[in-house]
Scaffold this motif. Structure first.
Motif, mmCIF file in Angstrom:
data_model
loop_
_atom_site.group_PDB
_atom_site.id
_atom_site.type_symbol
_atom_site.label_atom_id
_atom_site.label_comp_id
_atom_site.label_asym_id
_atom_site.label_seq_id
_atom_site.Cartn_x
_atom_site.Cartn_y
_atom_site.Cartn_z
ATOM 1 N N MET A 1 0.931 -1.081 0.105
ATOM 2 C CA MET A 1 -0.091 -0.007 0.102
ATOM 3 C C MET A 1 0.977 1.345 0.087
ATOM 4 S SD MET A 1 -3.443 0.877 1.152
ATOM 5 C CE MET A 1 -3.967 2.098 1.611
ATOM 6 N N ALA A 2 2.087 1.136 0.646
ATOM 7 C CA ALA A 2 3.159 2.281 0.557
ATOM 8 C C ALA A 2 3.512 2.750 -0.821
ATOM 9 C CB ALA A 2 4.211 2.026 1.539
ATOM 10 N N LEU A 3 3.602 1.627 -1.506
ATOM 11 C CA LEU A 3 3.973 1.890 -2.906
ATOM 12 C C LEU A 3 2.943 2.502 -3.843
ATOM 13 C CD1 LEU A 3 6.240 1.607 -4.889
ATOM 14 C CD2 LEU A 3 5.456 -0.532 -5.440
ATOM 15 N N ALA A 4 1.402 2.067 -3.434
ATOM 16 C CA ALA A 4 0.377 2.708 -4.224
ATOM 17 C C ALA A 4 0.169 4.394 -3.996
ATOM 18 C CB ALA A 4 -1.054 2.265 -3.658
ATOM 19 N N VAL A 5 0.512 4.636 -2.470
ATOM 20 C CA VAL A 5 0.733 5.933 -2.089
ATOM 21 C C VAL A 5 1.730 6.747 -2.492
ATOM 22 C CG1 VAL A 5 0.874 7.535 -0.174
ATOM 23 C CG2 VAL A 5 -0.357 5.377 0.274
ATOM 24 N N LEU A 6 2.744 5.905 -2.988
ATOM 25 C CA LEU A 6 4.104 6.811 -3.637
ATOM 26 C C LEU A 6 3.658 7.133 -5.257
ATOM 27 C CD1 LEU A 6 6.895 7.838 -3.500
ATOM 28 C CD2 LEU A 6 7.562 5.474 -4.501
ATOM 29 N N LEU A 7 2.725 6.321 -5.747
ATOM 30 C CA LEU A 7 2.149 6.455 -7.115
ATOM 31 C C LEU A 7 1.198 7.538 -6.989
ATOM 32 C CD1 LEU A 7 1.866 5.649 -10.063
ATOM 33 C CD2 LEU A 7 0.395 3.985 -9.276
ATOM 34 N N ALA A 8 0.403 7.639 -6.260
ATOM 35 C CA ALA A 8 -0.542 8.864 -5.922
ATOM 36 C C ALA A 8 0.121 10.031 -5.712
ATOM 37 C CB ALA A 8 -1.417 8.572 -4.677
ATOM 38 N N PHE A 9 1.287 9.907 -4.962
ATOM 39 C CA PHE A 9 2.174 11.210 -4.695
ATOM 40 C C PHE A 9 2.510 11.740 -6.026
ATOM 41 C CE2 PHE A 9 3.233 11.289 0.074
ATOM 42 C CZ PHE A 9 3.340 12.612 0.299
ATOM 43 N N GLY A 10 3.021 10.894 -6.612
ATOM 44 C CA GLY A 10 3.627 11.245 -8.108
ATOM 45 C C GLY A 10 2.519 11.730 -9.116
ATOM 46 N N ILE A 11 1.467 11.342 -8.896
ATOM 47 C CA ILE A 11 0.391 11.852 -10.036
ATOM 48 C C ILE A 11 -0.055 13.349 -9.293
ATOM 49 C CG2 ILE A 11 -2.110 11.667 -10.354
ATOM 50 C CD1 ILE A 11 -1.807 8.495 -10.234
ATOM 51 N N GLN A 12 -0.182 13.465 -8.093
ATOM 52 C CA GLN A 12 -0.384 14.626 -7.509
ATOM 53 C C GLN A 12 1.017 15.504 -7.797
ATOM 54 O OE1 GLN A 12 -2.959 15.867 -6.474
ATOM 55 N NE2 GLN A 12 -3.099 16.711 -4.529
ATOM 56 N N ALA A 13 2.085 15.181 -7.721
ATOM 57 C CA ALA A 13 3.138 16.269 -7.924
ATOM 58 C C ALA A 13 2.982 16.351 -9.363
ATOM 59 C CB ALA A 13 4.544 15.621 -7.730
ATOM 60 N N ALA A 14 2.667 15.632 -10.252
ATOM 61 C CA ALA A 14 2.595 15.790 -11.888
ATOM 62 C C ALA A 14 1.623 16.983 -12.060
ATOM 63 C CB ALA A 14 2.261 14.680 -12.753
ATOM 64 N N VAL A 15 0.461 16.780 -11.509
ATOM 65 C CA VAL A 15 -0.551 17.685 -11.639
ATOM 66 C C VAL A 15 -0.271 19.344 -11.046
ATOM 67 C CG1 VAL A 15 -2.999 18.455 -11.058
ATOM 68 C CG2 VAL A 15 -2.225 16.175 -11.679
ATOM 69 N N GLY A 16 0.480 19.058 -10.031
ATOM 70 C CA GLY A 16 1.291 20.214 -9.401
ATOM 71 C C GLY A 16 1.957 21.010 -10.030
ATOM 72 N N VAL A 17 2.722 20.331 -11.015
ATOM 73 C CA VAL A 17 3.831 21.003 -11.997
ATOM 74 C C VAL A 17 2.999 21.575 -12.863
ATOM 75 C CG1 VAL A 17 5.321 20.447 -13.768
ATOM 76 C CG2 VAL A 17 5.828 19.397 -11.692
ATOM 77 N N VAL A 18 2.100 21.149 -13.270
ATOM 78 C CA VAL A 18 0.851 21.754 -14.545
ATOM 79 C C VAL A 18 0.485 22.963 -13.645
ATOM 80 C CG1 VAL A 18 -1.153 21.681 -15.722
ATOM 81 C CG2 VAL A 18 0.313 19.597 -15.629
ATOM 82 N N LEU A 19 -0.067 22.931 -12.572
ATOM 83 C CA LEU A 19 -0.331 24.255 -11.906
ATOM 84 C C LEU A 19 0.711 25.225 -11.676
ATOM 85 C CD1 LEU A 19 -2.963 22.469 -9.197
ATOM 86 C CD2 LEU A 19 -3.662 23.676 -11.411
ATOM 87 N N LEU A 116 -8.982 17.636 -4.728
ATOM 88 C CA LEU A 116 -9.785 16.262 -4.270
ATOM 89 C C LEU A 116 -8.554 15.385 -4.100
ATOM 90 C CD1 LEU A 116 -12.746 16.370 -6.505
ATOM 91 C CD2 LEU A 116 -12.833 17.088 -4.101
ATOM 92 N N PHE A 117 -7.762 15.183 -5.161
ATOM 93 C CA PHE A 117 -6.642 14.197 -4.981
ATOM 94 C C PHE A 117 -5.817 14.223 -3.764
ATOM 95 C CE2 PHE A 117 -3.404 11.030 -6.781
ATOM 96 C CZ PHE A 117 -4.230 10.132 -7.006
ATOM 97 N N ALA A 118 -5.641 15.059 -3.302
ATOM 98 C CA ALA A 118 -4.793 15.747 -2.022
ATOM 99 C C ALA A 118 -5.339 14.720 -0.774
ATOM 100 C CB ALA A 118 -4.880 17.218 -1.829
ATOM 101 N N GLY A 119 -6.632 14.710 -0.725
ATOM 102 C CA GLY A 119 -7.291 13.868 0.289
ATOM 103 C C GLY A 119 -6.907 12.368 0.066
ATOM 104 N N VAL A 120 -6.702 11.823 -1.179
ATOM 105 C CA VAL A 120 -6.272 10.445 -1.338
ATOM 106 C C VAL A 120 -4.850 10.301 -0.925
ATOM 107 C CG1 VAL A 120 -5.793 8.921 -3.270
ATOM 108 C CG2 VAL A 120 -7.961 10.382 -3.366
ATOM 109 N N VAL A 121 -3.870 11.190 -1.314
ATOM 110 C CA VAL A 121 -2.701 11.011 -0.766
ATOM 111 C C VAL A 121 -2.605 11.279 0.801
ATOM 112 C CG1 VAL A 121 -0.190 11.954 -0.908
ATOM 113 C CG2 VAL A 121 -1.705 11.911 -2.748
ATOM 114 N N TYR A 122 -3.168 12.059 1.439
ATOM 115 C CA TYR A 122 -3.010 12.525 2.772
ATOM 116 C C TYR A 122 -3.664 11.258 3.459
ATOM 117 C CZ TYR A 122 -3.146 14.797 7.121
ATOM 118 O OH TYR A 122 -2.692 15.181 8.561
#
Length: 134
Positions: A1-19, A116-122
């Motif tokens: 599950m920690a790896l899934a959170v890392l993947l979610a972190f990566g997705i969140q970071a990618a969208v953050g770069v767009v923003l 919204l995805f911030a909640g998934v990561v957090y």
């Protein structure tokens, strides 16, 4: 599950770069608030990666603590955006307006997704840390 959170972190970071790229183009938000959101968010991502590689839950808790700071400043960015939409000027009203604006899709899609995805990561991080600690 920690790896899934890392993947979610990566997705969140990618969208953050767009923003962040859009912010650089338009420069609407305070530079200090943006830096106070982005810096800790990147540190939290790095700490979570160390946790995944090392397996020591202390790194996970450290990541979650830093992520809490990052999310607090991210919430301030959302409140500021909501103030521009509805013109309110109190913490709780601005916060409520930001939540309503996100849920109604009044922000650009990347902002809505990031919020919204911030909640998934957090909360994903929190669950992993609790399970690994117990």
């Amino acid at each position: 599950m920690a790896l899934a959170v890392l993947l979610a972190f990566g997705i969140q970071a990618a969208v953050g770069v767009v923003l962040l790229t859009g912010w650089w183009r338009h420069g609407r938000a305070s530079k200090a608030v943006v830096a106070a959101h982005v810096g800790p968010a990147l540190l939290a991502f790095a700490l979570w990666a160390v946790f995944v590689l090392d397996g020591s839950v202390g790194w996970g808790w450290a990541s979650l603590g830093v992520l809490t700071v990052a999310n607090t400043f991210g919430d301030e960015l959302l409140r500021a955006r909501a103030r521009r939409l509805v013109g309110r000027r109190s913490f709780w009203r601005d916060y409520g307006a930001a939540v309503v604006a996100v849920l109604r899709g009044r922000f650009p899609r990347p902002v809505t997704f990031h919020a919204l995805f911030a909640g998934v990561v957090y909360f994903g991080s929190l669950v992993v840390c609790l399970v690994e600690t117990l």
